[in-house]
Scaffold this active site. Structure first.
Site, PDB file in Angstrom:
ATOM      1  CG  ASP A  40      45.963  11.774 -10.881  1.00  0.00           C
ATOM      2  OD1 ASP A  40      47.091  11.905 -10.392  1.00  0.00           O
ATOM      3  OD2 ASP A  40      45.663  10.892 -11.709  1.00  0.00           O
ATOM      4  CB  VAL A  70      36.435  11.862 -12.705  1.00  0.00           C
ATOM      5  CG1 VAL A  70      36.370  11.077 -14.006  1.00  0.00           C
ATOM      6  CG2 VAL A  70      36.983  13.252 -12.974  1.00  0.00           C
TER       7      VAL A  70
HETATM    8  N1  AR6 Z   1      42.356  19.211  -3.150  1.00  0.00           N
HETATM    9  C1  AR6 Z   1      41.423  18.460  -2.500  1.00  0.00           C
HETATM   10  N2  AR6 Z   1      40.373  17.882  -3.117  1.00  0.00           N
HETATM   11  C2  AR6 Z   1      40.260  18.061  -4.454  1.00  0.00           C
HETATM   12  C3  AR6 Z   1      41.189  18.819  -5.208  1.00  0.00           C
HETATM   13  C4  AR6 Z   1      42.279  19.408  -4.506  1.00  0.00           C
HETATM   14  N3  AR6 Z   1      43.218  20.143  -5.127  1.00  0.00           N
HETATM   15  N4  AR6 Z   1      40.797  18.808  -6.518  1.00  0.00           N
HETATM   16  C5  AR6 Z   1      39.657  18.069  -6.576  1.00  0.00           C
HETATM   17  N5  AR6 Z   1      39.325  17.630  -5.331  1.00  0.00           N
HETATM   18  P1  AR6 Z   1      38.501  13.426  -8.560  1.00  0.00           P
HETATM   19  P2  AR6 Z   1      37.971  10.517  -8.537  1.00  0.00           P
HETATM   20  C6  AR6 Z   1      38.190  16.771  -4.903  1.00  0.00           C
HETATM   21  O1  AR6 Z   1      37.669  13.579  -9.783  1.00  0.00           O
HETATM   22  O2  AR6 Z   1      36.509  10.723  -8.480  1.00  0.00           O
HETATM   23  C7  AR6 Z   1      41.323  11.784 -12.311  1.00  0.00           C
HETATM   24  O3  AR6 Z   1      41.317  12.145 -13.661  1.00  0.00           O
HETATM   25  C8  AR6 Z   1      36.962  16.762  -5.782  1.00  0.00           C
HETATM   26  O4  AR6 Z   1      36.111  17.829  -5.442  1.00  0.00           O
HETATM   27  O5  AR6 Z   1      39.795  14.153  -8.494  1.00  0.00           O
HETATM   28  O6  AR6 Z   1      38.592   9.477  -7.607  1.00  0.00           O
HETATM   29  C9  AR6 Z   1      42.155  10.528 -12.046  1.00  0.00           C
HETATM   30  O7  AR6 Z   1      43.270  10.441 -12.897  1.00  0.00           O
HETATM   31  C10 AR6 Z   1      36.334  15.409  -5.411  1.00  0.00           C
HETATM   32  O8  AR6 Z   1      35.510  15.547  -4.258  1.00  0.00           O
HETATM   33  O9  AR6 Z   1      38.852  11.841  -8.273  1.00  0.00           O
HETATM   34  C11 AR6 Z   1      41.169   9.439 -12.310  1.00  0.00           C
HETATM   35  O10 AR6 Z   1      41.077   9.160 -13.692  1.00  0.00           O
HETATM   36  C12 AR6 Z   1      37.538  14.563  -5.028  1.00  0.00           C
HETATM   37  O11 AR6 Z   1      38.665  15.437  -4.953  1.00  0.00           O
HETATM   38  C13 AR6 Z   1      39.861  10.020 -11.828  1.00  0.00           C
HETATM   39  O12 AR6 Z   1      40.005  11.438 -11.932  1.00  0.00           O
HETATM   40  C14 AR6 Z   1      37.852  13.434  -5.986  1.00  0.00           C
HETATM   41  O13 AR6 Z   1      37.575  13.840  -7.320  1.00  0.00           O
HETATM   42  C15 AR6 Z   1      39.597   9.684 -10.380  1.00  0.00           C
HETATM   43  O14 AR6 Z   1      38.319  10.146 -10.020  1.00  0.00           O
END
Ligand code: AR6
Length: 177
Positions: free
Chosen positions: A38, A124
């Site tokens: 995000d 997260v």
């Molecule tokens: N490109 C692709 N995948 C990614 C990237 C990127 N640039 N960055 C991280 N990931 P998360 P959630 C992967 O925590 O669990 C936020 O604060 C990462 O390795 O981004 O749905 C929101 O505002 C992981 O496998 O999302 C919410 O509050 C995946 O993306 C909360 O986090 C998802 O990790 C949402 O948590």
């Protein structure tokens, strides 16, 4: 054994770099940004994205909302809110499946041919990666088997290990067919 569905691809890298019709954001219910993917999407898209998100009145868990992509190479961003993992007994699986379905419905409504998903809820929000992968592949594969659009769905994985889970799940899916 039949071949792995050519409409589903696994990519390792940063989703903000993909020149596709729509990328999906793993957002929170406020839609006002956060960490993880995000944060990366908002940084890359620029402040206009946050301005549009402010007009959307948030988003429910399991639902999705669409904005423009602004400074991203992607035309649209589909913001979806995954469930926080609470042990599996709080409807998490159905809510996660709903994120994928609702995102694909919005993509289809805008005639998006290529859509990229991150691994929703697996950062997260602590959803176990192997279970989340099964749901992602199962839901996307069911949707595209009944719909011509999107033509291609990319699972964009930040880590090699996640990409391997997707590849394994895809193979298991084709073995069952
Ligand atoms: N490109 C692709 N995948 C990614 C990237 C990127 N640039 N960055 C991280 N990931 P998360 P959630 C992967 O925590 O669990 C936020 O604060 C990462 O390795 O981004 O749905 C929101 O505002 C992981 O496998 O999302 C919410 O509050 C995946 O993306 C909360 O986090 C998802 O990790 C949402 O948590």
């Amino acid at each position: 054994m039949s071949e792995v569905d050519p409409r589903i691809r696994v990519h390792i890298g940063d989703i903000t770099k993909l020149p596709v019709d729509a990328i999906v954001n793993a957002a929170n219910t406020s839609l006002l940004g956060g960490g993880g993917v995000d944060g990366a999407i908002h940084r890359a898209a620029g402040p206009e994205l946050l301005a549009e998100c402010r007009t959307l009145n948030g988003c429910k868990v399991g639902d999705a909302k669409l904005t423009k992509g602004y400074r991203l190479p992607a035309r649209y961003v589909i913001h979806t809110v995954g469930p926080v993992w609470q042990g599996g007994g709080k409807g998490e699986a159905e809510l996660l499946a709903s994120c994928y379905r609702r995102s694909l419905e919005l993509a289809a409504a805008k005639d998006c041919q290529i859509v990229a998903f991150p691994a929703i809820s697996t950062g997260v929000y602590r959803y176990p990666k192997d279970r989340a992968t099964q749901i992602a592949i199962g839901t996307v594969s069911a949707f595209i088997s009944h719909n011509a659009v999107p033509e291609t769905v990319i699972f964009c994985c930040f880590e090699q290990r996640t990409a391997e889970l997707y590849q394994q799940a895809l193979l298991r899916l084709t073995e069952r067919e």
